[in-house]
Design a protein around this motif. Sequence first.
Motif, PDB file in Angstrom:
ATOM      1  N   GLY A 165     -24.049  81.097  73.249  1.00 14.58           N
ATOM      2  CA  GLY A 165     -25.036  80.354  72.457  1.00 14.58           C
ATOM      3  C   GLY A 165     -25.949  79.490  73.317  1.00 14.58           C
ATOM      4  O   GLY A 165     -27.173  79.498  73.139  1.00 14.58           O
ATOM      5  N   THR A 166     -25.371  78.764  74.272  1.00 19.40           N
ATOM      6  CA  THR A 166     -26.179  77.845  75.084  1.00 19.40           C
ATOM      7  C   THR A 166     -27.201  78.612  75.912  1.00 19.40           C
ATOM      8  O   THR A 166     -28.406  78.323  75.862  1.00 19.40           O
ATOM      9  N   ILE A 167     -26.744  79.585  76.696  1.00 23.20           N
ATOM     10  CA  ILE A 167     -27.667  80.246  77.637  1.00 23.20           C
ATOM     11  C   ILE A 167     -28.677  81.119  76.894  1.00 23.20           C
ATOM     12  O   ILE A 167     -29.846  81.196  77.289  1.00 23.20           O
ATOM     13  N   THR A 168     -28.265  81.728  75.788  1.00 19.07           N
ATOM     14  CA  THR A 168     -29.204  82.558  75.026  1.00 19.07           C
ATOM     15  C   THR A 168     -30.272  81.691  74.358  1.00 19.07           C
ATOM     16  O   THR A 168     -31.469  81.994  74.435  1.00 19.07           O
ATOM     17  N   GLY A 169     -29.849  80.599  73.733  1.00 19.77           N
ATOM     18  CA  GLY A 169     -30.794  79.733  73.020  1.00 19.77           C
ATOM     19  C   GLY A 169     -31.760  79.039  73.965  1.00 19.77           C
ATOM     20  O   GLY A 169     -32.981  79.087  73.779  1.00 19.77           O
ATOM     21  N   VAL A 170     -31.216  78.399  75.013  1.00 18.79           N
ATOM     22  CA  VAL A 170     -32.087  77.707  75.971  1.00 18.79           C
ATOM     23  C   VAL A 170     -32.944  78.732  76.712  1.00 18.79           C
ATOM     24  O   VAL A 170     -34.139  78.508  76.952  1.00 18.79           O
ATOM     25  N   GLY A 171     -32.339  79.880  77.051  1.00 20.09           N
ATOM     26  CA  GLY A 171     -33.083  80.934  77.758  1.00 20.09           C
ATOM     27  C   GLY A 171     -34.278  81.420  76.946  1.00 20.09           C
ATOM     28  O   GLY A 171     -35.373  81.599  77.495  1.00 20.09           O
ATOM     29  N   ARG A 172     -34.092  81.602  75.653  1.00 17.81           N
ATOM     30  CA  ARG A 172     -35.206  82.062  74.805  1.00 17.81           C
ATOM     31  C   ARG A 172     -36.305  81.008  74.719  1.00 17.81           C
ATOM     32  O   ARG A 172     -37.489  81.325  74.742  1.00 17.81           O
ATOM     33  N   PHE A 173     -35.888  79.739  74.606  1.00 23.27           N
ATOM     34  CA  PHE A 173     -36.887  78.673  74.549  1.00 23.27           C
ATOM     35  C   PHE A 173     -37.697  78.635  75.848  1.00 23.27           C
ATOM     36  O   PHE A 173     -38.932  78.576  75.828  1.00 23.27           O
ATOM     37  N   LEU A 174     -37.001  78.685  76.982  1.00 27.65           N
ATOM     38  CA  LEU A 174     -37.712  78.586  78.264  1.00 27.65           C
ATOM     39  C   LEU A 174     -38.564  79.825  78.535  1.00 27.65           C
ATOM     40  O   LEU A 174     -39.611  79.726  79.180  1.00 27.65           O
ATOM     41  N   PRO A 234     -18.251  91.298  76.014  1.00 32.74           N
ATOM     42  CA  PRO A 234     -19.471  90.522  75.800  1.00 32.74           C
ATOM     43  C   PRO A 234     -19.546  89.971  74.371  1.00 32.74           C
ATOM     44  O   PRO A 234     -19.396  90.732  73.418  1.00 32.74           O
ATOM     45  N   PRO A 235     -19.773  88.672  74.199  1.00 34.43           N
ATOM     46  CA  PRO A 235     -19.894  88.115  72.853  1.00 34.43           C
ATOM     47  C   PRO A 235     -21.168  88.623  72.167  1.00 34.43           C
ATOM     48  O   PRO A 235     -22.179  88.853  72.838  1.00 34.43           O
ATOM     49  N   ALA A 236     -21.086  88.773  70.840  1.00 31.03           N
ATOM     50  CA  ALA A 236     -22.179  89.398  70.078  1.00 31.03           C
ATOM     51  C   ALA A 236     -23.520  88.694  70.271  1.00 31.03           C
ATOM     52  O   ALA A 236     -24.565  89.348  70.335  1.00 31.03           O
ATOM     53  N   ILE A 237     -23.509  87.365  70.369  1.00 33.04           N
ATOM     54  CA  ILE A 237     -24.799  86.648  70.414  1.00 33.04           C
ATOM     55  C   ILE A 237     -25.315  86.416  71.828  1.00 33.04           C
ATOM     56  O   ILE A 237     -26.387  85.844  72.008  1.00 33.04           O
ATOM     57  N   LEU A 238     -24.567  86.835  72.854  1.00 32.29           N
ATOM     58  CA  LEU A 238     -25.048  86.674  74.236  1.00 32.29           C
ATOM     59  C   LEU A 238     -26.085  87.761  74.530  1.00 32.29           C
ATOM     60  O   LEU A 238     -25.784  88.956  74.494  1.00 32.29           O
ATOM     61  N   ASP A 239     -27.331  87.329  74.806  1.00 36.93           N
ATOM     62  CA  ASP A 239     -28.434  88.260  75.061  1.00 36.93           C
ATOM     63  C   ASP A 239     -28.642  88.358  76.569  1.00 36.93           C
ATOM     64  O   ASP A 239     -29.196  87.451  77.188  1.00 36.93           O
ATOM     65  N   ARG A 240     -28.207  89.489  77.151  1.00 41.57           N
ATOM     66  CA  ARG A 240     -28.269  89.598  78.614  1.00 41.57           C
ATOM     67  C   ARG A 240     -29.691  89.702  79.144  1.00 41.57           C
ATOM     68  O   ARG A 240     -29.956  89.439  80.308  1.00 41.57           O
ATOM     69  N   THR A 241     -30.634  90.016  78.257  1.00 42.65           N
ATOM     70  CA  THR A 241     -32.015  90.171  78.730  1.00 42.65           C
ATOM     71  C   THR A 241     -32.676  88.827  79.075  1.00 42.65           C
ATOM     72  O   THR A 241     -33.699  88.808  79.734  1.00 42.65           O
ATOM     73  N   VAL A 242     -32.089  87.720  78.625  1.00 46.28           N
ATOM     74  CA  VAL A 242     -32.696  86.415  78.975  1.00 46.28           C
ATOM     75  C   VAL A 242     -32.250  85.950  80.369  1.00 46.28           C
ATOM     76  O   VAL A 242     -32.806  84.996  80.913  1.00 46.28           O
ATOM     77  N   ILE A 243     -31.220  86.611  80.937  1.00 43.35           N
ATOM     78  CA  ILE A 243     -30.615  86.126  82.190  1.00 43.35           C
ATOM     79  C   ILE A 243     -31.248  86.837  83.391  1.00 43.35           C
ATOM     80  O   ILE A 243     -31.354  88.065  83.422  1.00 43.35           O
ATOM     81  N   VAL A 274     -29.654  76.471  67.415  1.00 44.91           N
ATOM     82  CA  VAL A 274     -29.601  75.021  67.675  1.00 44.91           C
ATOM     83  C   VAL A 274     -29.924  74.723  69.138  1.00 44.91           C
ATOM     84  O   VAL A 274     -30.535  73.703  69.449  1.00 44.91           O
ATOM     85  N   HIS A 275     -29.572  75.647  70.029  1.00 39.02           N
ATOM     86  CA  HIS A 275     -29.907  75.434  71.446  1.00 39.02           C
ATOM     87  C   HIS A 275     -31.390  75.724  71.716  1.00 39.02           C
ATOM     88  O   HIS A 275     -32.014  75.067  72.540  1.00 39.02           O
ATOM     89  N   GLU A 276     -31.924  76.703  70.996  1.00 36.01           N
ATOM     90  CA  GLU A 276     -33.344  77.034  71.138  1.00 36.01           C
ATOM     91  C   GLU A 276     -34.206  75.885  70.618  1.00 36.01           C
ATOM     92  O   GLU A 276     -35.251  75.573  71.186  1.00 36.01           O
ATOM     93  N   GLU A 277     -33.726  75.229  69.553  1.00 32.47           N
ATOM     94  CA  GLU A 277     -34.542  74.198  68.909  1.00 32.47           C
ATOM     95  C   GLU A 277     -34.255  72.791  69.397  1.00 32.47           C
ATOM     96  O   GLU A 277     -35.075  71.887  69.209  1.00 32.47           O
ATOM     97  N   THR A 278     -33.083  72.549  69.989  1.00 26.08           N
ATOM     98  CA  THR A 278     -32.780  71.173  70.428  1.00 26.08           C
ATOM     99  C   THR A 278     -32.487  71.080  71.925  1.00 26.08           C
ATOM    100  O   THR A 278     -33.203  70.396  72.648  1.00 26.08           O
ATOM    101  N   THR A 279     -31.469  71.774  72.414  1.00 22.08           N
ATOM    102  CA  THR A 279     -31.092  71.626  73.829  1.00 22.08           C
ATOM    103  C   THR A 279     -32.255  71.998  74.751  1.00 22.08           C
ATOM    104  O   THR A 279     -32.543  71.277  75.724  1.00 22.08           O
ATOM    105  N   GLY A 280     -32.906  73.108  74.468  1.00 30.56           N
ATOM    106  CA  GLY A 280     -34.012  73.588  75.309  1.00 30.56           C
ATOM    107  C   GLY A 280     -35.158  72.577  75.373  1.00 30.56           C
ATOM    108  O   GLY A 280     -35.524  72.104  76.467  1.00 30.56           O
ATOM    109  N   PRO A 281     -35.745  72.214  74.203  1.00 29.35           N
ATOM    110  CA  PRO A 281     -36.828  71.227  74.237  1.00 29.35           C
ATOM    111  C   PRO A 281     -36.416  69.889  74.867  1.00 29.35           C
ATOM    112  O   PRO A 281     -37.206  69.284  75.584  1.00 29.35           O
ATOM    113  N   GLU A 282     -35.174  69.446  74.629  1.00 28.36           N
ATOM    114  CA  GLU A 282     -34.730  68.180  75.235  1.00 28.36           C
ATOM    115  C   GLU A 282     -34.795  68.247  76.757  1.00 28.36           C
ATOM    116  O   GLU A 282     -35.294  67.324  77.410  1.00 28.36           O
ATOM    117  N   ILE A 283     -34.274  69.318  77.344  1.00 23.29           N
ATOM    118  CA  ILE A 283     -34.222  69.348  78.820  1.00 23.29           C
ATOM    119  C   ILE A 283     -35.618  69.458  79.420  1.00 23.29           C
ATOM    120  O   ILE A 283     -35.899  68.826  80.435  1.00 23.29           O
TER     121      ILE A 283
END
Length: 324
Positions: free
Chosen positions: A191-200, A244-253, A163-172
């Motif tokens: 969720g926020t940083i992984t999703g927006v990070g992947r979009f960006l 570390p939470p399961a869905i946090l992808d450290r490679t996007v940071i 949801v962050h990859e598809e909405t928050t990222g494109p919005e910003i």
Amino acid sequence: MSLAPPTRSAGRARGILDWIGGTPLVPLARIGAGLPSIVLAKCEHMNPGGSVKDRVAVAIVDDAERRGVIRPGATLIEATAGNTGIGLALVAAVRGYSLVCVMPAKMSVDKRASLAALGVRVVVTPNAPPDHPDNFQVVARRIAAEEGYFLTDQFESPANVRVHEETTGPEILDQAGGTIGAFVAGAGTGGTITGVGRFLARAQPAARIVLADPVGSGLAAWVETGVVGPDGPYQVEGIGSGKPPAILDRTVIDDVERVPDAESFAMVHRLLREEGLLVGGSSGTAVVAALRVAASGRIDGPVVVVLPDSWDRYASKPWMSRGG
Ligand code: PMP
């Protein structure tokens, strides 16, 4: 001054859930004045339930409905005391679900009262470490299995990132005018940083993705080295972790900024009093980090920072009511 025109017509909106997302992106005109990069704040505290978690709640329920796992009348269960519980309560109210929230005893009575007012059944568990049978996440999983409830499971659900990859990222990116120099956020589920990070990473590969982590959390060290840092006490809620939470992808940071509680809480008071932004503690953490990034002079374009939740859930906290 006139009010902005409505962006979604009442005729087309089916209800309050259609007003989740599309939050304002506002410049920190006073706090960020004079810095080499402007700082733009994504006002997730202005979602209907007062936090970024409204997006996640509706995304997880939509995903489960689409997969045919649940239908209205079912009972949802989540291990949360906070924003995800309130977001899920809104979705449950509008779509006709029941909701159970399992929370540890240490959580504030305000949160328990808010969830009860929303018609949520609250199960309070003793404070217990992650793998103990009394731990709130373990209890939620057990009740879900025993009663046939649907565990929304924000820490594991791919819909949280999506949801962050598809909405928050494109919005910003759109609201920033098509260019972003850096994106700064804390991580609770990630969720926020992984999703927006992947979009960006796709749409704006030069943008730096920066984690704002409380001093006392082990995540900053984990992002830098792959080994979780020592667990220390801190008061900011909703971000940082000793695991570390399961869905946090450290490679996007790309970078991390460590922020002590005192700086986070002082910044909340500045956001309230200088910018009129009615936000909670983790917004202070993220803005302190964003100002450091903007001051570095190494960023080409605006610095975007997420304000995850609203001040109302911290009304009884001494740090909020203090003069500051
Ligand atoms: N701030 C607050 C107050 C939160 O409740 C959360 C979610 N736990 C976050 C920040 C971080 O969001 P995310 O779960 O997407 O990492």
